[in-house]
Write an enzyme that holds these catalytic residues in place. Sequence first.
Site, PDB file in Angstrom:
ATOM      1  N   ARG A   1     -10.363 -11.510   1.867  1.00 54.83           N
ATOM      2  CA  ARG A   1     -11.159 -12.609   1.299  1.00 54.83           C
ATOM      3  C   ARG A   1     -10.410 -13.937   1.379  1.00 54.83           C
ATOM      4  O   ARG A   1     -11.028 -14.995   1.435  1.00 54.83           O
ATOM      5  CB  ARG A   1     -11.580 -12.249  -0.133  1.00 54.83           C
ATOM      6  CG  ARG A   1     -10.437 -12.047  -1.063  1.00 54.83           C
ATOM      7  CD  ARG A   1     -10.827 -11.296  -2.337  1.00 54.83           C
ATOM      8  NE  ARG A   1     -10.881  -9.841  -2.136  1.00 54.83           N
ATOM      9  CZ  ARG A   1     -11.201  -8.969  -3.092  1.00 54.83           C
ATOM     10  NH1 ARG A   1     -11.511  -9.400  -4.300  1.00 54.83           N
ATOM     11  NH2 ARG A   1     -11.231  -7.688  -2.835  1.00 54.83           N
TER      12      ARG A   1
ATOM     13  N   LYS B   1       0.842  -1.197   0.000  1.00 44.70           N
ATOM     14  CA  LYS B   1       0.000   0.000   0.000  1.00 44.70           C
ATOM     15  C   LYS B   1       0.876   1.246   0.000  1.00 44.70           C
ATOM     16  O   LYS B   1       1.994   1.207   0.506  1.00 44.70           O
ATOM     17  CB  LYS B   1      -0.880   0.015   1.261  1.00 44.70           C
ATOM     18  CG  LYS B   1      -2.016  -0.970   1.267  1.00 44.70           C
ATOM     19  CD  LYS B   1      -2.850  -0.813   2.534  1.00 44.70           C
ATOM     20  CE  LYS B   1      -4.000  -1.813   2.558  1.00 44.70           C
ATOM     21  NZ  LYS B   1      -4.993  -1.598   1.492  1.00 44.70           N
TER      22      LYS B   1
HETATM   23  N1  BES Z   1      -8.256  -3.689   4.340  1.00 41.02           N
HETATM   24  C1  BES Z   1      -8.365  -3.310   2.979  1.00 41.02           C
HETATM   25  C2  BES Z   1      -9.654  -2.557   2.685  1.00 41.02           C
HETATM   26  C3  BES Z   1      -9.708  -1.115   3.091  1.00 41.02           C
HETATM   27  C4  BES Z   1      -8.961  -0.162   2.435  1.00 41.02           C
HETATM   28  C5  BES Z   1     -10.547  -0.719   4.099  1.00 41.02           C
HETATM   29  C6  BES Z   1      -9.059   1.161   2.807  1.00 41.02           C
HETATM   30  C7  BES Z   1     -10.650   0.608   4.455  1.00 41.02           C
HETATM   31  C8  BES Z   1      -9.901   1.549   3.818  1.00 41.02           C
HETATM   32  C9  BES Z   1      -8.351  -4.550   2.088  1.00 41.02           C
HETATM   33  O1  BES Z   1      -7.572  -5.596   2.539  1.00 41.02           O
HETATM   34  C10 BES Z   1      -7.800  -4.121   0.780  1.00 41.02           C
HETATM   35  O2  BES Z   1      -6.653  -3.755   0.741  1.00 41.02           O
HETATM   36  N2  BES Z   1      -8.607  -4.174  -0.256  1.00 41.02           N
HETATM   37  C11 BES Z   1      -8.188  -3.760  -1.553  1.00 41.02           C
HETATM   38  C12 BES Z   1      -8.711  -4.754  -2.554  1.00 41.02           C
HETATM   39  C13 BES Z   1      -8.159  -4.581  -3.931  1.00 41.02           C
HETATM   40  C14 BES Z   1      -6.694  -4.916  -3.946  1.00 41.02           C
HETATM   41  C15 BES Z   1      -8.914  -5.479  -4.864  1.00 41.02           C
HETATM   42  C16 BES Z   1      -8.768  -2.371  -1.797  1.00 41.02           C
HETATM   43  O3  BES Z   1      -9.896  -2.112  -1.374  1.00 41.02           O
HETATM   44  O4  BES Z   1      -8.077  -1.558  -2.377  1.00 41.02           O
HETATM   45 MN    MN Z   2      -5.556  -5.384   1.917  1.00 39.59          MN
END
Ligand code: BES
Ligand code: MN
Length: 503
Positions: free
Chosen positions: A358, A284
Amino acid sequence: MEFSIRALAPEKAKTGCLVLAVYAGANPAGGNLSRSAQLADKAAGGALRRVLAQGDLAGKAGTTLLLQKIAGLAAERVLLVSLGERADFGVKAFGDAVRGVATALKGLGARDAVLPVADFAVRGRGLPWTVRSAVLGLREAFYRFDQLKTQKKPAAPALASVTLAIAGAPVTLQAQAALKEAAATADGADLARTLGNLPPNLCTPSYLADEARKLAKQFKLGVEVLERRDMEKLGMGALLAVTRGSQQPPKLIVLRYNGAAKKKKPLVLVGKGITFDTGGISLKPAGEMDEMKFDMSGAGSVLGAIRALAGMRAPVNVIGVVPACENMPGGGATRPGDVVTTMSGQTVEILNTDAEGRLILCDALTYAGRFDPEAVVDIATLTGACVIALGHVASGLFANDQKLADDILAAGDDAWDRVWQMPLWEDYQEQLRSNFADMANIGGRPAGSVTAACYLARFTRKLSWAHLDIAGTAWRSGRDKGSTGRPVPLLVRLALRRAGRRS
Ligand code: BES
Ligand code: MN
Ligand code: ZN
């Protein structure tokens, strides 16, 4: 803070602070005073109306005005709170009023307060609802997380007890039960908040497991913690793929509360417990990455809900299943392109290691099937896309069983911990196709929260199942950064509703 409920005339309340509700707009006839305010005004020879006539209390719901000792009233102080326009008074204004009262009470030296709760009644909702919502609102406002500050500032509020007063009517058993339910629910929400707020170096998967063991001891629950070798034996290849880059051992926590007959099938709650989500190799960006400590909020809400239900001795059988691990990069971490075999036997091509929720959930959901559940609900901070869709107001709801979805919608409305149902149509499934495995773990940018849910749906076909995406509702960012404790109130109401308790 202690709460009690009893029959008590407002003018006779010997208390540090008597809270009186008034509607907006000066009305010389006193028609804008709530019932208790009218009674108190009469005992005080019209003193309250005279103050209000001076226009010192703004009409906006939640605005307050503090008055010192008034002749004719037993209370040391009177706190007037506006409910806003009578015609507009609903759940939103109710919440504003309760928060306004809490803010004012926090600044006082009063050790106790009296709140004539029926004056805050919202159309269409009964006294039990008002009692529950007042207690939950006050407890939320008084929640503090200062255990990691060496200088506790400002000093803790003096308020130790609140009496919910009912004038001119006996206190019903229902109202008493509502108070007990609300206090336990607030304890559960506080637990979820604290677990969320704890930093990721302290709140590790092992910490969550210890917390579950503590709850088990305190409330006589069943607890079991599966270790890495257990996961290996069970073939949880997806969960194991996520934990690979981390130095922290993964845990799969199972916590059981049995409050109903043995033969009653359990409600299984599955909570995402990523104690820190860096994204893994699909790292990230740095901005606000600290907030990914809240990525275990689903897990926190499951532990909190079970604590609440056990604390109130609810007549339900609930099992919490919490897959907990960190998502870190490292030499041993999972790569984009890796293919793993899940506990269900289905294979997954991990195209993005940041879609890790997931992956841990699919194995936990397969495991949940072992408990022969009546229904399974998973709770997860799953997608940023859900925040784009619904913001910070509603959690996303996805379900393969409309009756379960309707129950969740109703519980969410009741607890004012709202959800909005999203589609789970087969049409979206094709976005998950992979050239190299049964499916990919991402479905591209369009409808990101839907394809995440569709991925989970492939592991719950034999279950009555719902998924709550709480990415937008589990915590607040910015100056008020911190966990909200959602959706503990919803989950508690859901379990009680399913046990036939509707008010
Ligand atoms: N924990 C995150 C989701 C999230 C991101 C919650 C920002 C709240 C704020 C999750 O694990 C994630 O990183 N999801 C990705 C999925 C994508 C890679 C398909 C996302 O939402 O960007
Ligand atoms: Mn994530
Ligand atoms: Zn995550």
